[in-house]
Scaffold this active site. Structure first.
Site, PDB file in Angstrom:
ATOM      1  N   GLU A 205       0.840  -1.211   0.000  1.00 60.23           N
ATOM      2  CA  GLU A 205       0.000   0.000   0.000  1.00 60.23           C
ATOM      3  C   GLU A 205       0.868   1.252   0.000  1.00 60.23           C
ATOM      4  O   GLU A 205       0.759   2.092   0.889  1.00 60.23           O
ATOM      5  CB  GLU A 205      -0.907   0.014   1.237  1.00 60.23           C
ATOM      6  CG  GLU A 205      -1.845  -1.170   1.360  1.00 60.23           C
ATOM      7  CD  GLU A 205      -2.591  -1.185   2.691  1.00 60.23           C
ATOM      8  OE1 GLU A 205      -2.221  -0.432   3.613  1.00 60.23           O
ATOM      9  OE2 GLU A 205      -3.553  -1.958   2.809  1.00 60.23           O
ATOM     10  N   PRO A 206       1.753   1.377  -0.979  1.00 62.44           N
ATOM     11  CA  PRO A 206       2.657   2.526  -0.966  1.00 62.44           C
ATOM     12  C   PRO A 206       1.942   3.823  -1.329  1.00 62.44           C
ATOM     13  O   PRO A 206       1.082   3.837  -2.208  1.00 62.44           O
ATOM     14  CB  PRO A 206       3.689   2.176  -2.044  1.00 62.44           C
ATOM     15  CG  PRO A 206       2.927   1.324  -3.011  1.00 62.44           C
ATOM     16  CD  PRO A 206       1.935   0.543  -2.186  1.00 62.44           C
ATOM     17  N   GLY A 207       2.252   4.873  -0.623  1.00 58.15           N
ATOM     18  CA  GLY A 207       1.729   6.186  -0.964  1.00 58.15           C
ATOM     19  C   GLY A 207       2.902   7.110  -1.246  1.00 58.15           C
ATOM     20  O   GLY A 207       3.257   7.389  -2.399  1.00 58.15           O
TER      21      GLY A 207
ATOM     22  N   ARG B 146       2.675  20.097   5.941  1.00 52.75           N
ATOM     23  CA  ARG B 146       3.642  19.208   6.593  1.00 52.75           C
ATOM     24  C   ARG B 146       4.652  19.930   7.494  1.00 52.75           C
ATOM     25  O   ARG B 146       4.922  19.456   8.592  1.00 52.75           O
ATOM     26  CB  ARG B 146       4.364  18.335   5.563  1.00 52.75           C
ATOM     27  CG  ARG B 146       3.407  17.383   4.820  1.00 52.75           C
ATOM     28  CD  ARG B 146       4.142  16.399   3.926  1.00 52.75           C
ATOM     29  NE  ARG B 146       4.842  15.399   4.693  1.00 52.75           N
ATOM     30  CZ  ARG B 146       6.136  15.386   4.929  1.00 52.75           C
ATOM     31  NH1 ARG B 146       6.922  16.307   4.414  1.00 52.75           N
ATOM     32  NH2 ARG B 146       6.671  14.448   5.672  1.00 52.75           N
TER      33      ARG B 146
ATOM     34  N   TYR C 124       4.189  18.475  11.152  1.00 55.25           N
ATOM     35  CA  TYR C 124       5.209  17.509  11.591  1.00 55.25           C
ATOM     36  C   TYR C 124       6.576  18.150  11.768  1.00 55.25           C
ATOM     37  O   TYR C 124       7.550  17.432  11.968  1.00 55.25           O
ATOM     38  CB  TYR C 124       5.405  16.414  10.540  1.00 55.25           C
ATOM     39  CG  TYR C 124       4.192  15.694  10.058  1.00 55.25           C
ATOM     40  CD1 TYR C 124       3.385  14.967  10.928  1.00 55.25           C
ATOM     41  CD2 TYR C 124       3.875  15.682   8.698  1.00 55.25           C
ATOM     42  CE1 TYR C 124       2.290  14.261  10.445  1.00 55.25           C
ATOM     43  CE2 TYR C 124       2.783  14.981   8.217  1.00 55.25           C
ATOM     44  CZ  TYR C 124       1.989  14.278   9.096  1.00 55.25           C
ATOM     45  OH  TYR C 124       0.913  13.581   8.617  1.00 55.25           O
TER      46      TYR C 124
ATOM     47  N   CYS D 255      -2.694  33.713   9.225  1.00 56.26           N
ATOM     48  CA  CYS D 255      -2.550  34.337  10.542  1.00 56.26           C
ATOM     49  C   CYS D 255      -2.361  33.305  11.643  1.00 56.26           C
ATOM     50  O   CYS D 255      -3.261  33.071  12.455  1.00 56.26           O
ATOM     51  CB  CYS D 255      -3.766  35.208  10.821  1.00 56.26           C
ATOM     52  SG  CYS D 255      -3.862  36.522   9.607  1.00 56.26           S
ATOM     53  N   GLU D 256      -1.212  32.664  11.622  1.00 56.18           N
ATOM     54  CA  GLU D 256      -0.818  31.686  12.632  1.00 56.18           C
ATOM     55  C   GLU D 256       0.703  31.735  12.709  1.00 56.18           C
ATOM     56  O   GLU D 256       1.367  31.741  11.670  1.00 56.18           O
ATOM     57  CB  GLU D 256      -1.192  30.252  12.204  1.00 56.18           C
ATOM     58  CG  GLU D 256      -2.651  29.957  12.058  1.00 56.18           C
ATOM     59  CD  GLU D 256      -3.377  29.766  13.380  1.00 56.18           C
ATOM     60  OE1 GLU D 256      -2.722  29.509  14.408  1.00 56.18           O
ATOM     61  OE2 GLU D 256      -4.609  29.899  13.370  1.00 56.18           O
TER      62      GLU D 256
ATOM     63  N   TYR E 169       0.979  13.927   0.631  1.00 58.02           N
ATOM     64  CA  TYR E 169       0.510  14.644   1.819  1.00 58.02           C
ATOM     65  C   TYR E 169       0.739  16.148   1.672  1.00 58.02           C
ATOM     66  O   TYR E 169       1.076  16.838   2.630  1.00 58.02           O
ATOM     67  CB  TYR E 169       1.167  14.058   3.083  1.00 58.02           C
ATOM     68  CG  TYR E 169       1.000  12.557   3.132  1.00 58.02           C
ATOM     69  CD1 TYR E 169      -0.257  12.015   3.352  1.00 58.02           C
ATOM     70  CD2 TYR E 169       2.064  11.694   2.877  1.00 58.02           C
ATOM     71  CE1 TYR E 169      -0.452  10.636   3.333  1.00 58.02           C
ATOM     72  CE2 TYR E 169       1.873  10.315   2.864  1.00 58.02           C
ATOM     73  CZ  TYR E 169       0.625   9.795   3.097  1.00 58.02           C
ATOM     74  OH  TYR E 169       0.427   8.437   3.067  1.00 58.02           O
TER      75      TYR E 169
END
Ligand SMILES: *Cc1c(COP(=O)(O)O)cnc(C)c1O
Length: 401
Positions: free
Chosen positions: A259-261, A298, A302, A327-328, A356
């Site tokens: 199941e490679p992504g 990402r 992460y 605005c973060e 992703y």
């Protein structure tokens, strides 16, 4: 070589660009590593679910690993045959299970005892036999980022070995369940082969002990998770990966399902963003760009590293945070990245953005999502148009009139 400047001019920024030739190379390298064994590479649709991307893998012969009924529908639309479609995920609604059974896909990956009971009940209602596979959590530390580690008991995924064995017996005794496979997926961005071999051994042993009680499985689903190089990580060669798994399967007549992504799409993708301006707060240097966390999450989620090229720029490099307009404070694409002096409209190419990336995007701050472009055999084509303001408010507008 992809002409990013020309693409940025033609399609504007922020922009996702996917190299379809590179996706093909990745698919072929992994598929051929398993030759000598029956295998299906079921592309993990969540990694990059653009219809044209899924269709590209469909044409190469891939199956699809889906984690929502929406992804199952995408896989069908993209032309993936139903006997290569798998439905995984820790929480499936009744209507999703029903539709998956009606569509007669290869199997449903079961993640809990309660879910097995739901699937059995719905299969009974529909008077069908549900092909299932059970996701085993082998309690192996995959040595990856905790947010993408899934094979330890303190993660929400799968069931432990003893529960799995018991559930197989339940399934085998049910008129409406047909246990055909076994599944494990210990995490993502795996760069160490040892936990992969260990997990595979544990799961293969379970297959043998099930066989001893008369339960014969057909599919050995090894999940995804093969890591890629974002920076200078040592990655696993696909051949070694396949050998590590196949070496645990001696004497077993099983079709291997991968199941490679990320492995198939991450390094085939680029995110293009333009510089708006530079600014300084005290000694701290910021490069403000038109792409943001709502386009590529990402780094914020992460603290992920992406290699970045400043196109056609030279000169002394100093560290800068590359930040978007959202605005973060968590809105950044890179921290302390060495860049030459940047000017308005300079182009940054952010690498490894094919998995992703777009899929985790949102409309936060009422920002339209980027366009997506495919490049294949030297030709570029749009595969998703840029979202407009009208697109964003389409589902709200009538209620506010
Ligand atoms: C996310 C996921 C994958 C794909 O993982 P990659 O790291 O992108 O290869 C495969 N299988 C399952 C069950 C997943 O949740």
């Amino acid at each position: 070589m992809i002409d990013f400047k020309q693409l940025a001019e033609k399609y504007q920024t922020p922009l996702y660009v996917y190299d379809f030739d590179s996706m093909r190379t990745q698919y072929t390298s992994l598929k051929s590593a398993f030759k000598g064994r029956k295998s299906i590479l079921a592309y993990a649709v969540k990694a990059n679910s653009n219809l044209s991307v899924v269709k590209h893998f469909a044409q190469l012969g891939a199956g699809a690993d889906c984690v929502s009924i929406g992804e199952v529908r995408r896989a069908f639309l993209a032309g993936i045959p139903k006997y290569k479609i798998i439905f995984s995920g820790v929480g499936k609604r009744d209507d999703e299970i029903r539709e998956a059974l009606e569509r007669d896909i290869l199997y449903i990956n079961i993640e809990s005892e309660a879910e097995l009971a739901r699937v059995e009940m719905i299969a009974k209602e529909l008077d069908v036999q549900a092909r299932i596979s059970i996701r085993v959590n082998p309690n192996i530390d995959p040595k990856t980022h905790p947010y993408i580690s899934t094979g330890l008991h303190d993660n929400k995924f799968g069931v432990d070995l003893n529960t799995a064995k018991r559930l197989y017996i339940v399934a085998n005794n049910s008129e409406h369940l047909d246990p055909v496979g076994i599944h494990s997926h210990i995490g993502s961005q795996l760069t160490d082969i040892k936990p992969i071999r260990e997990a595979s051994e544990i799961v293969a042993d379970l297959v043998r002990s099930l066989s001893a009680v008369g339960i014969e499985l057909k599919f050995f689903d090894i999940g995804g998770g093969l890591g890629v190089r974002y920076d200078n990580e040592e990655t696993i060669d696909p051949y070694d990966y396949a050998q590590a798994i196949l070496s645990t399967l001696s004497g077993l007549e099983l079709t291997v399902i991968g199941e490679p992504g990320r492995y198939l799409s991450a390094n085939a993708g680029y995110f293009l963003t333009k510089v708006l301006y530079e600014k300084k707060n005290g000694d701290k240097r910021f490069v403000v760009v038109d792409g943001a966390m709502n386009d590529l999450l990402r780094p914020s989620l992460y603290n992920a590293y992406h290699k970045i090229d400043a196109l056609d720029k030279e000169g002394d490099e100093t560290p800068a945070d590359i930040v978007g307009p959202v605005c973060e404070s968590g809105d950044f694409l890179a921290k302390n990245y060495l860049l030459p002096k940047m000017e308005h409209n300079d182009l940054l190419v952010i690498h490894s953005a094919g998995a992703y990336g777009f899929g985790m995007g949102s409309n936060y701050n009422t920002r339209g999502r980027s366009a997506e472009v495919a490049v294949e055999n030297g030709q570029d084509r749009m595969i998703r148009r840029r979202e407009t303001f009208e697109d964003i408010i389409a589902l709200e507008k009538e209620f506010a009139e």
